[in-house]
Scaffold this active site. Structure first.
Site, PDB file in Angstrom:
ATOM      1  N   SER A 142       0.831  -1.208   0.000  1.00 57.08           N
ATOM      2  CA  SER A 142       0.000   0.000   0.000  1.00 57.08           C
ATOM      3  C   SER A 142       0.864   1.256   0.000  1.00 57.08           C
ATOM      4  O   SER A 142       0.400   2.330  -0.364  1.00 57.08           O
ATOM      5  CB  SER A 142      -0.882   0.013   1.242  1.00 57.08           C
ATOM      6  N   CYS A 178       2.729  -7.052   1.494  1.00 53.39           N
ATOM      7  CA  CYS A 178       1.708  -6.395   2.303  1.00 53.39           C
ATOM      8  C   CYS A 178       0.803  -7.472   2.879  1.00 53.39           C
ATOM      9  O   CYS A 178       0.138  -8.192   2.136  1.00 53.39           O
ATOM     10  CB  CYS A 178       0.907  -5.446   1.412  1.00 53.39           C
ATOM     11  N   CYS A 204       2.663  -6.459   9.812  1.00 54.61           N
ATOM     12  CA  CYS A 204       2.427  -5.433   8.786  1.00 54.61           C
ATOM     13  C   CYS A 204       3.809  -4.956   8.377  1.00 54.61           C
ATOM     14  O   CYS A 204       4.673  -4.727   9.232  1.00 54.61           O
ATOM     15  CB  CYS A 204       1.615  -4.281   9.373  1.00 54.61           C
ATOM     16  N   THR A 205       4.029  -4.816   7.072  1.00 55.31           N
ATOM     17  CA  THR A 205       5.392  -4.532   6.611  1.00 55.31           C
ATOM     18  C   THR A 205       5.850  -3.112   6.962  1.00 55.31           C
ATOM     19  O   THR A 205       7.036  -2.804   6.828  1.00 55.31           O
ATOM     20  CB  THR A 205       5.505  -4.763   5.094  1.00 55.31           C
TER      21      THR A 205
HETATM   22  N1  DGL Z   1       1.980  -2.575   4.875  1.00 52.85           N
HETATM   23  C1  DGL Z   1       0.676  -3.129   4.938  1.00 52.85           C
HETATM   24  C2  DGL Z   1       0.676  -4.516   5.578  1.00 52.85           C
HETATM   25  O1  DGL Z   1       1.678  -5.198   5.560  1.00 52.85           O
HETATM   26  C3  DGL Z   1      -0.515  -2.342   5.375  1.00 52.85           C
HETATM   27  C4  DGL Z   1      -0.464  -0.907   5.723  1.00 52.85           C
HETATM   28  C5  DGL Z   1      -1.774  -0.223   5.396  1.00 52.85           C
HETATM   29  O2  DGL Z   1      -2.713  -0.231   6.220  1.00 52.85           O
HETATM   30  O3  DGL Z   1      -1.863   0.284   4.285  1.00 52.85           O
HETATM   31  O4  DGL Z   1      -0.320  -4.958   6.093  1.00 52.85           O
END
Ligand code: DGL
Length: 269
Positions: free
Chosen positions: A19, A81, A191-192
């Protein structure tokens, strides 16, 4: 896939998407592990945060992005993600014919490592509410207590203000205290975006707490898939970064996160 196709395709980049800029924490591990590959990183910043969006939106968006990445010539796809995986991985696998690695919270390794019998999982609201996450816990919890802590606002704050802002400290105080109270001794960064604030999370947990992110296992899995498809190598370590948002604002965040400016293009899948 024929050998001829493989020889042709191995010069193509590996596509990685998130994202926003959380997936750069995964990209770092991928590039360290596979220095001979070229990467195309796509931050879908226009629609960040994914964590608060409906599942059906994320599924359609994920498929649209994956199909556009195939048209762009990707030889493999990493869904960097957890939220996009939870909502869209199955639909993406059904829609495109590429080797795909999809990230999900490391519940299994966390359960293997815990001594207290309690693990914490920090992730977006959407990831934790997904059927896929419920299934993951059902299969791997093995009698352990799993404290699933949603972190609304954290990914946006990291993107907007960088990891050192006061807003992030206040959010983390809230999100981490239930894990401390429950005596979790392993914390999954589900979450990354969260590895960007790993040091701050560690500081709020008792000494010796293990923090798990999935960058390295994902890199190994990608290498296995590329090898199996005769797709390894053929690049030169090149990186292209693109966003569906305004490159100027992404450049500022990249600068804050990485301490260097990357050239960023606008791309609409
Ligand atoms: N980086 C995303 C993940 O690993 C999500 C972050 C977002 O909420 O956009 O879940």
């Amino acid at each position: 896939m024929s050998a001829l196709q493989g020889v042709f395709l191995n010069h193509q980049p590996i596509a990685v998407f998130d994202s926003g800029l959380g997936g750069l924490t995964v990209l770092r591990a991928l590039r360290e592990h596979l220095p001979q590959e070229d990467f195309f990183y796509f931050a879908d910043t226009r629609f960040l945060p994914y964590g608060d969006r409906p599942e059906v939106f994320l599924r359609e968006r994920g498929v649209l992005i994956a199909e556009a990445l195939v048209r762009r010539g990707a030889k493999a796809l990493v869904i960097a993600c957890n939220t996009a995986t939870a909502a869209a991985a199955e639909a993406i696998r059904a829609a495109i014919d590429l080797p795909i690695v999809a990230l999900e919270p490391g519940v299994k390794p966390a359960v293997a490592l815990t001594r207290s019998g309690t693990i914490g999982v920090l992730a977006t609201t959407r990831t934790l509410a997904s059927e896929r996450f419920q299934r993951l816990v059902g299969i791997h919890a093995n009698g352990c207590r799993v404290i699933a802590q949603p972190c609304p606002g954290l990914a946006e704050a990291i993107e907007a203000e960088g990891p050192d802002s006061a807003a992030i400290s206040a959010l983390l105080d809230n999100f981490i205290s239930p894990l401390v109270a429950a005596a979790a001794d392993v914390v999954v960064l589900g979450c990354t975006h969260y590895p960007w604030v790993a040091a701050k999370i560690a500081r709020r947990m008792p000494a010796g707490t293990i923090l798990l992110d999935t960058g390295d296992p994902v890199a190994r899995q990608l290498e296995r898939l590329l090898a199996a498809g005769n797709l390894l190598g053929g690049g030169a370590g090149r990186l292209t970064v693109a966003t569906s948002g305004a490159p100027a604002s992404v450049i500022a965040t990249v600068d804050r996160l990485l301490g260097k400016k990357l050239k960023i293009e606008h791309w609409e899948p």
